[in-house]
Design an enzyme around this catalytic site. Structure first.
Site, PDB file in Angstrom:
ATOM      1  N   HIS A 204       0.813  -1.216   0.000  1.00 44.69           N
ATOM      2  CA  HIS A 204       0.000   0.000   0.000  1.00 44.69           C
ATOM      3  C   HIS A 204       0.848   1.268   0.000  1.00 44.69           C
ATOM      4  CE1 HIS A 204      -3.165  -2.904   0.836  1.00 44.69           C
ATOM      5  NE2 HIS A 204      -3.917  -2.040   0.209  1.00 44.69           N
ATOM      6  N   CYS A 518     -11.897  -1.088  -9.670  1.00 42.85           N
ATOM      7  CA  CYS A 518     -10.952  -0.133  -9.078  1.00 42.85           C
ATOM      8  C   CYS A 518      -9.601  -0.751  -8.754  1.00 42.85           C
ATOM      9  CB  CYS A 518     -11.555   0.523  -7.839  1.00 42.85           C
ATOM     10  SG  CYS A 518     -11.853  -0.650  -6.504  1.00 42.85           S
TER      11      CYS A 518
HETATM   12  C1  PEP Z   1      -8.226  -4.172  -4.590  1.00 45.44           C
HETATM   13  O1  PEP Z   1      -8.091  -5.085  -3.793  1.00 45.44           O
HETATM   14  O2  PEP Z   1      -8.205  -4.327  -5.833  1.00 45.44           O
HETATM   15  C2  PEP Z   1      -8.378  -2.774  -4.129  1.00 45.44           C
HETATM   16  C3  PEP Z   1      -8.651  -1.806  -4.965  1.00 45.44           C
HETATM   17  O3  PEP Z   1      -8.205  -2.518  -2.812  1.00 45.44           O
HETATM   18  P1  PEP Z   1      -6.773  -2.440  -2.099  1.00 45.44           P
HETATM   19  O4  PEP Z   1      -5.718  -2.374  -3.161  1.00 45.44           O
HETATM   20  O5  PEP Z   1      -6.815  -1.228  -1.247  1.00 45.44           O
HETATM   21  O6  PEP Z   1      -6.725  -3.707  -1.304  1.00 45.44           O
END
Ligand code: PEP
Ligand code: MG
Length: 596
Positions: A204, A518
């Site tokens: 992240h 997303c």
């Molecule tokens: C995903 O898992 O694709 C997502 C958009 O959430 P994150 O990357 O924050 O886990």
């Protein structure tokens, strides 16, 4: 060549190329500085009995100076990014105020008649050793705070101030690792790029760098040893390389590439408003951005008619390791809703757990944290935290453009429980005569394979879906998204993954539930025609990807995309699918748009 020129040339240190992993694309070229690289080796020195008091005073003075420095950074952070981010430094201040520790160092200095830096360093190392042995993420986090604080005190003790992000504008930052709060400060203090020794490219922290357009390379072995303070460095976030002492030739090549990229991005972002969000055949496609914290580009996005498909609100927690109060959350969410009005802002409730652990709550070891206590599981077990966030989101919903999105939902009953809580908060607000959007939409992330398979029945309870391929891929293929060793197995074009994405889109179409995507896959050039062919009409990507996504969409024809998707569905391996997509894209859209 003249002898002077020859001398200059031979005195240029040899160019060194260090490989790492791409965290965020782009190129940064500048002199570098090492940011709090931890405690250095010091000499052990005997002192006389008369010198003991002075030595203890020297330690106390160094701690006071470190305190002052941290307060200054905290003040700056508060000024530029708000108090939620500034609170990150509170843990460091608390460590400096720990009288028991200071006294134990003072007692040792007096008892052993040894110099302050040696005793201080030894005591700190002892503490760090036991904390780092623990598997408890809270204690590990504490070890990082102690290390950062001790490096500052130590810098003052040996008369060499630790480097500060605030004072190193225009220099590249090198460190063992950065915290999320520090990535935010890197952006605010004009640091053009960074590289770290540890960290994976899908963490992240990498996502936040990408979203802020900071060129970054992570996981560079030997970085701090091989790169001297002040050396000229190139951070090549496009290829995952750090070049130390680049030759004249390398420098001019990279400067040209950087110039091209910079003018491209800023021009493109400003010109967003002029672009149509349609395919060649006139089909409307919703274009949204993934955001983590408010930044300067928000305004360009908003005036370019871009909404928000994923707001990772957990970064408000991660930057300070504290849940903002209801009032603070209401203020932050209202500001964001106002900036993006009339476009939608999809606020994902805190997706904590896995690699985004909370010190306070994740104190019990989990063998498989990615499959453990995270997302909605965390909310339902801690309704107090969840209710506070929901209340703040509802209070901020007066513009009626906020949508609530729940992470990691794996069954209809989880969604039903969350909805009951949301309804009860609504009743509470009504009783308190506080205005909110009574029709606020509540949707879910589709990132667990079972959820994709059951999307049709979940559609009865969800107002919208957003496919989170980052997690969906890791769970479908049993490949940890942050593990460098299995990174080559993490494949978005695996037929099994594509089938799950397709099932979700089809379930959305059948039930009239809007579906967006997303995960990082939405921003990959090759996947755009494939996803359009599956029927996807809403993409949410990191801000720097927004302009090229629109341009790719403008060049595509839906019926051609549908034909491509049908051909892909016949193929049995990720390799064959990727080869077909590459060939198709190059011929139908053009090589120019391949990046990403
Ligand atoms: C995903 O898992 O694709 C997502 C958009 O959430 P994150 O990357 O924050 O886990
Ligand atoms: Mg996810």
């Amino acid at each position: 060549m003249t002898s002077a020129a020859a001398r200059t040339k031979s005195s240029h240190p040899r160019e060194i190329r260090l490989r790492g992993a791409i965290a965020s694309p782009g190129i940064a070229i500048a002199r570098c500085f090492k940011h709090d690289v931890g405690i250095r080796i010091v000499e052990k020195r005997k002192i006389s009995a008369d010198a003991v008091e002075g030595e203890i005073q020297r330690l106390r003075d160094a701690m006071l100076s470190a305190r002052e420095e941290i307060r200054q950074i905290q003040f700056e952070a508060d000024r530029v990014v708000g108090d939620a981010m500034a609170k990150i430094f509170e843990a460091q201040l608390m460590i400096l105020d720990d009288e028991t520790f200071i006294n134990s160092v003072a007692v040792e200095i007096a008892r052993q008649k040894l110099n302050a830096e040696f005793v201080y360093q030894r005591q700190i190392q002892r503490n760090l050793k036991s904390l780092r042995k623990s598997n408890d993420s809270y204690l590990k986090e504490m070890a990082n705070d102690i290390n950062a604080t001790a490096a500052k005190v130590f810098g003052f003790l040996v008369g060499r101030h630790s480097n500060k992000l605030v004072n190193n504008k225009n220099k590249i930052a090198l460190a063992e690792e950065f915290s999320p709060g520090e990535i935010v400060l890197i952006n605010k203090y004009g640091i053009p790029g960074y590289a770290t020794q540890v960290g994976g490219s899908t963490s992240h922290m990498a996502l936040i760098a990408k979203s802020l357009s900071i060129p970054a390379v992570v996981g560079v072995s030997g970085l701090l040893e091989r790169c001297p303070d002040g050396a000229t460095v190139i951070v090549d976030g496009n290829r995952g390389e750090v070049i130390v002492h680049p030759s004249e030739e390398t420098l001019s090549e990279y400067k040209a590439e950087r110039r091209k990229r910079r003018s491209y991005l800023s021009k493109e972002l400003q010109g967003l408003g002029k672009l149509e969000h349609t395919t060649k055949d006139g089909t409307e496609v919703e274009i949204l951005a993934n955001l983590e914290i408010p930044t300067d580009v928000d305004q360009s996005l908003a005036s370019g008619n871009i909404g928000v498909g994923l707001y990772r609100t957990e970064f408000f927690y991660l930057a300070s390791m504290k849940f903002p109060s209801e009032a603070d959350q209401t203020r932050i969410y209202s500001e964001i809703a106002r900036t993006f009005f009339p476009n939608p802002v999809t606020m994902r409730t805190f997706d904590l757990g896995s690699d985004k652990t909370t010190g306070e709550y994740h104190q019990i070891d989990e063998d498989n944290p990615a499959m453990g206590w995270r997302g909605i599981r965390f909310h339902l077990d801690l309704p107090r935290v969840f209710r506070t966030q929901i209340k703040a989101l509802l209070r901020a919903s007066e513009f009626r453009n906020i949508r609530i999105m729940l992470p990691m939902v794996s069954s209809p009953s989880e969604l039903a429980k969350a909805r009951r809580i949301i309804n009860s908060v609504k009743r509470e607000l009504k009783a308190e005569k506080i205005k909110y959007d009574p029709d606020i939409e509540v949707g879910i992330m589709v990132e667990v394979p079972a959820t994709a398979i059951m999307a049709e029945s979940l559609a009865r309870h969800a107002d919208f879906f957003s496919v989170g391929t980052n997690d969906l891929i890791q769970y479908a293929l049993a490949v940890d998204r942050g593990n460098k060793k299995v990174a080559k197995l993490y494949r978005e074009y695996h037929p099994g993954v594509l089938r799950l994405v397709d099932m979700t889109i089809k379930a959305g179409i059948k039930t009239g539930t809007p579906v967006s995507l997303c995960g990082e896959m939405a921003g990959k050039s090759l996947s755009v025609p494939l996803l359009l062919g599956m029927g996807l009409r809403s993409f949410s990507v990191t801000p720097p990807r927004v302009p090229s996504l629109i341009k790719i969409i403008n060049r595509l024809d839906i019926s051609a995309c549908e034909e491509l998707t049908a051909r892909v569905s016949e193929l049995a391996t990720a390799e064959k699918i990727e080869a077909l997509l590459l060939d198709w894209f190059t011929r139908n859209v053009g090589e120019k748009y391949l990046e990403g």
